[in-house]
Design an enzyme around this catalytic site. Structure first.
Site, PDB file in Angstrom:
ATOM      1  N   LYS A  54       0.840  -1.208   0.000  1.00  0.00           N
ATOM      2  CA  LYS A  54       0.000   0.000   0.000  1.00  0.00           C
ATOM      3  C   LYS A  54       0.874   1.257   0.000  1.00  0.00           C
ATOM      4  CE  LYS A  54      -3.713  -2.540   2.170  1.00  0.00           C
ATOM      5  NZ  LYS A  54      -4.350  -3.007   3.397  1.00  0.00           N
ATOM      6  N   GLN A  98      -4.332  -1.472   9.584  1.00  0.00           N
ATOM      7  CA  GLN A  98      -4.222  -2.822   9.029  1.00  0.00           C
ATOM      8  C   GLN A  98      -4.766  -3.850  10.023  1.00  0.00           C
ATOM      9  OE1 GLN A  98      -3.073  -3.557   5.804  1.00  0.00           O
ATOM     10  NE2 GLN A  98      -3.923  -5.555   6.319  1.00  0.00           N
ATOM     11  N   ASP A 121     -10.966   2.858   3.802  1.00  0.00           N
ATOM     12  CA  ASP A 121     -11.288   1.432   3.679  1.00  0.00           C
ATOM     13  C   ASP A 121     -12.797   1.224   3.535  1.00  0.00           C
ATOM     14  OD1 ASP A 121      -9.473  -0.602   3.447  1.00  0.00           O
ATOM     15  OD2 ASP A 121      -9.023  -0.741   5.594  1.00  0.00           O
TER      16      ASP A 121
END
Ligand code: NAP
Length: 301
Positions: A54, A98, A121
């Site tokens: 990412k 994460q 997200d």
């Protein structure tokens, strides 16, 4: 029939070229650089590799990006304070925590603490609710990537019978919701299957578009697929290891999807491979959401 391969790798590269142009324009014309922070707690190897990928993607696009790594022993209060710090940081437009987090931390609490405007997200309940009513700013990344694969491969979704195998909050439910919306690239008739579904094959055989996110290899075999269907395989299963072709002496995972690819490709009209299908799209859509957030902060959307 041998299926056309829908290359997520190629489509992701195409979208990233578009994102790079938009990013350069935002920087040049508005003086705003999209900012992304990835928060990693502990050293889980899979999480480290996801976060590294990412960060690499963000840097390639010219984003301002921070990798914030915290020890596995961090308290929930300290992690919440860290999220709050980035909520207030005007240079940061996207916050990604994460998952999974260590057991002593309540994941839900942490995800709910992210400012919904920076929730790139798309997991915050405010954004989940907006998706439900067709007003989402951020679509969750994997389902958004699946929709783009369908649109950009020329797959007609309007009026199509879509069957989704799996009802998780990160894949199954949101992709079903996205394709149900009264919008371009959607307007499908959607069925969701799960472990309590009676006679799953009876449903999957009706699908014009079959999306499989069950979490184990060969969840869908050729006898469960209609001739000419478009098959999107979301699954990522590590089934072994092999020597790396890039780094001598290093072993890399052998990945397999949830679909019996070799048999199903002889029946489907189009299919995504694993790896190189849905996977590359997920990170790309995270970048798109971060750019959207930056554009929103600049008053452009
Ligand atoms: P998950 O949370 O484990 O959910 C799996 C779903 O499949 C559940 O709803 C489960 O039903 C259903 N299921 C399991 N076995 C089934 C069976 N025999 N028949 C019918 N339904 C069955 O998994 P997930 O997070 O959605 O992920 C699914 C797969 O996608 C995994 O392989 C994951 O690694 C992969 N994935 C890939 C990406 C990417 O970027 N490529 C991103 C996310 C996930 P119940 O609800 O009844 O238990």
């Amino acid at each position: 029939m041998t299926a056309k391969i829908i290359s997520g790798k190629e489509i992701a590269e195409q979208i990233r070229r578009e994102l790079k142009q938009k990013t350069d324009k935002l920087v040049a014309e508005e003086g705003v650089t999209p900012g992304l922070v990835t928060i990693l707690v502990g050293e889980n190897p899979a999480s480290v590799s996801y976060v590294t990928a990412k960060q690499r993607a963000a840097k390639e696009l010219g984003f301002y990006s921070i990798q914030d790594t915290q020890p596995a022993s961090i308290s929930e209060d300290d992690l919440l304070a860290l999220v709050d710090k980035y909520n207030k940081d005007a240079a940061i437009h996207g916050i990604l925590v994460q998952l999974p987090l260590p057991k002593h931390i309540n994941e839900t609490q942490v995800l709910y603490a992210i400012d919904p405007d920076k929730d790139v997200d798309g997991f915050h309940p405010v954004n989940v609710g907006k998706l439900m009513i067709g007003e989402a700013r951020y679509l969750p990344c994997t389902p958004a990537g699946i929709q783009q694969l369908l649109i950009r491969s020329g797959t007609e979704t309007s009026g199509a019978e879509v069957v989704v195998v799996g009802r998780s909050n990160i894949v199954g439910k949101p992709i079903a919701n996205i394709l149900l919306q009264k919008k371009d690239g959607a307007n499908a008739t959607v069925t969701i299957c799960h472990t309590r579904t009676k006679d799953m094959a009876a449903h999957t055989r009706r699908a014009d578009i079959l999306i499989v996110a069950a979490g184990f290899p060969n969840a869908v075999t050729a006898d469960m697929v209609k001739e000419g269907a478009v098959v999107i395989d979301v699954g990522v299963n590590r089934v072994g290891e092999k020597p790396s072709t890039k780094t001598p002496g290093k072993m890399v995972a052998i990945l397999k999807g949830d679909v019996d690819f070799d048999a199903v490709k002889e029946k489907a009209s189009a299919i995504t491979p694993v790896p190189g299908g849905v996977g590359p799209m997920t990170i790309t859509m995270l970048m798109e959401n971060t750019l959207k957030s930056a554009r929103h902060a600049a008053g452009l959307e």
